[in-house]
Motif scaffolding. Structure first.
Motif, PDB file in Angstrom:
ATOM      1  N   THR A  80      -4.853  -1.842   1.375  1.00  0.00           N
ATOM      2  CA  THR A  80      -4.270  -2.888   0.529  1.00  0.00           C
ATOM      3  C   THR A  80      -3.320  -2.286  -0.506  1.00  0.00           C
ATOM      4  N   SER A  81      -3.710  -1.155  -1.068  1.00  0.00           N
ATOM      5  CA  SER A  81      -2.831  -0.482  -2.034  1.00  0.00           C
ATOM      6  C   SER A  81      -1.546   0.010  -1.370  1.00  0.00           C
ATOM      7  N   ALA A  82      -1.662   0.457  -0.138  1.00  0.00           N
ATOM      8  CA  ALA A  82      -0.463   0.902   0.575  1.00  0.00           C
ATOM      9  C   ALA A  82       0.493  -0.259   0.815  1.00  0.00           C
ATOM     10  N   ILE A  83      -0.050  -1.435   1.108  1.00  0.00           N
ATOM     11  CA  ILE A  83       0.790  -2.619   1.293  1.00  0.00           C
ATOM     12  C   ILE A  83       1.496  -2.977  -0.016  1.00  0.00           C
ATOM     13  N   LEU A  84       0.759  -2.939  -1.113  1.00  0.00           N
ATOM     14  CA  LEU A  84       1.368  -3.202  -2.422  1.00  0.00           C
ATOM     15  C   LEU A  84       2.438  -2.159  -2.748  1.00  0.00           C
ATOM     16  N   LEU A  85       2.169  -0.920  -2.405  1.00  0.00           N
ATOM     17  CA  LEU A  85       3.133   0.143  -2.659  1.00  0.00           C
ATOM     18  C   LEU A  85       4.407  -0.070  -1.851  1.00  0.00           C
ATOM     19  N   LEU A  86       4.262  -0.481  -0.596  1.00  0.00           N
ATOM     20  CA  LEU A  86       5.439  -0.793   0.222  1.00  0.00           C
ATOM     21  C   LEU A  86       6.255  -1.934  -0.381  1.00  0.00           C
ATOM     22  N   ALA A  87       5.568  -2.988  -0.815  1.00  0.00           N
ATOM     23  CA  ALA A  87       6.274  -4.131  -1.393  1.00  0.00           C
ATOM     24  C   ALA A  87       6.995  -3.738  -2.687  1.00  0.00           C
ATOM     25  N   LEU A  88       6.333  -2.988  -3.546  1.00  0.00           N
ATOM     26  CA  LEU A  88       6.966  -2.572  -4.802  1.00  0.00           C
ATOM     27  C   LEU A  88       8.146  -1.636  -4.556  1.00  0.00           C
ATOM     28  N   PHE A  89       7.989  -0.739  -3.601  1.00  0.00           N
ATOM     29  CA  PHE A  89       9.095   0.165  -3.288  1.00  0.00           C
ATOM     30  C   PHE A  89      10.272  -0.601  -2.704  1.00  0.00           C
ATOM     31  N   GLY A  90       9.986  -1.621  -1.906  1.00  0.00           N
ATOM     32  CA  GLY A  90      11.051  -2.455  -1.362  1.00  0.00           C
ATOM     33  C   GLY A  90      11.807  -3.204  -2.452  1.00  0.00           C
ATOM     34  N   PHE A  91      11.073  -3.722  -3.434  1.00  0.00           N
ATOM     35  CA  PHE A  91      11.742  -4.402  -4.538  1.00  0.00           C
ATOM     36  C   PHE A  91      12.507  -3.418  -5.417  1.00  0.00           C
TER      37      PHE A  91
END
Length: 94
Positions: free
Chosen positions: A38-49
């Motif tokens: 779940t943290s990796a998914i959040l990290l991907l989303a934040l990095f994308g933004f």
């Protein structure tokens, strides 16, 4: 702002990795592995933004689906001892 959020998610991921390594039971480790996903998914989303590339959200959604399927497979393995469990009609009518 996004940089602080990324640092917070990395800190949460580090704590989850510590729980995964130290956890006293297999279920604690499984929960920590799910939290890492779940943290990796959040990290991907934040990095994308942060990089202004919204296609990272598609990768995050795909990873989330893989994470759910993997957790179901691991839980089935813990319950039945194998992934190819055959149902006994006398024990389980469904």
């Amino acid at each position: 702002m996004f940089t602080a959020a990324i640092l917070g998610v990395l800190a949460a991921m580090a704590l989850a990795v510590a729980r995964c390594l130290i956890g006293p039971t297999a279920f604690d480790r499984l929960l920590a592995a799910n939290a890492i996903g779940t943290s990796a998914i959040l990290l991907l989303a934040l990095f994308g933004f942060l990089t202004d590339r919204p296609e990272f959200l598609d990768i995050g959604i795909t990873y989330a689906l893989l994470n759910v399927i993997a957790m179901l497979a691991v839980l089935k393995f813990f319950r039945y001892g194998a992934l190819g469990h055959e149902q006994d009609p006398e024990k389980d009518p469904n």
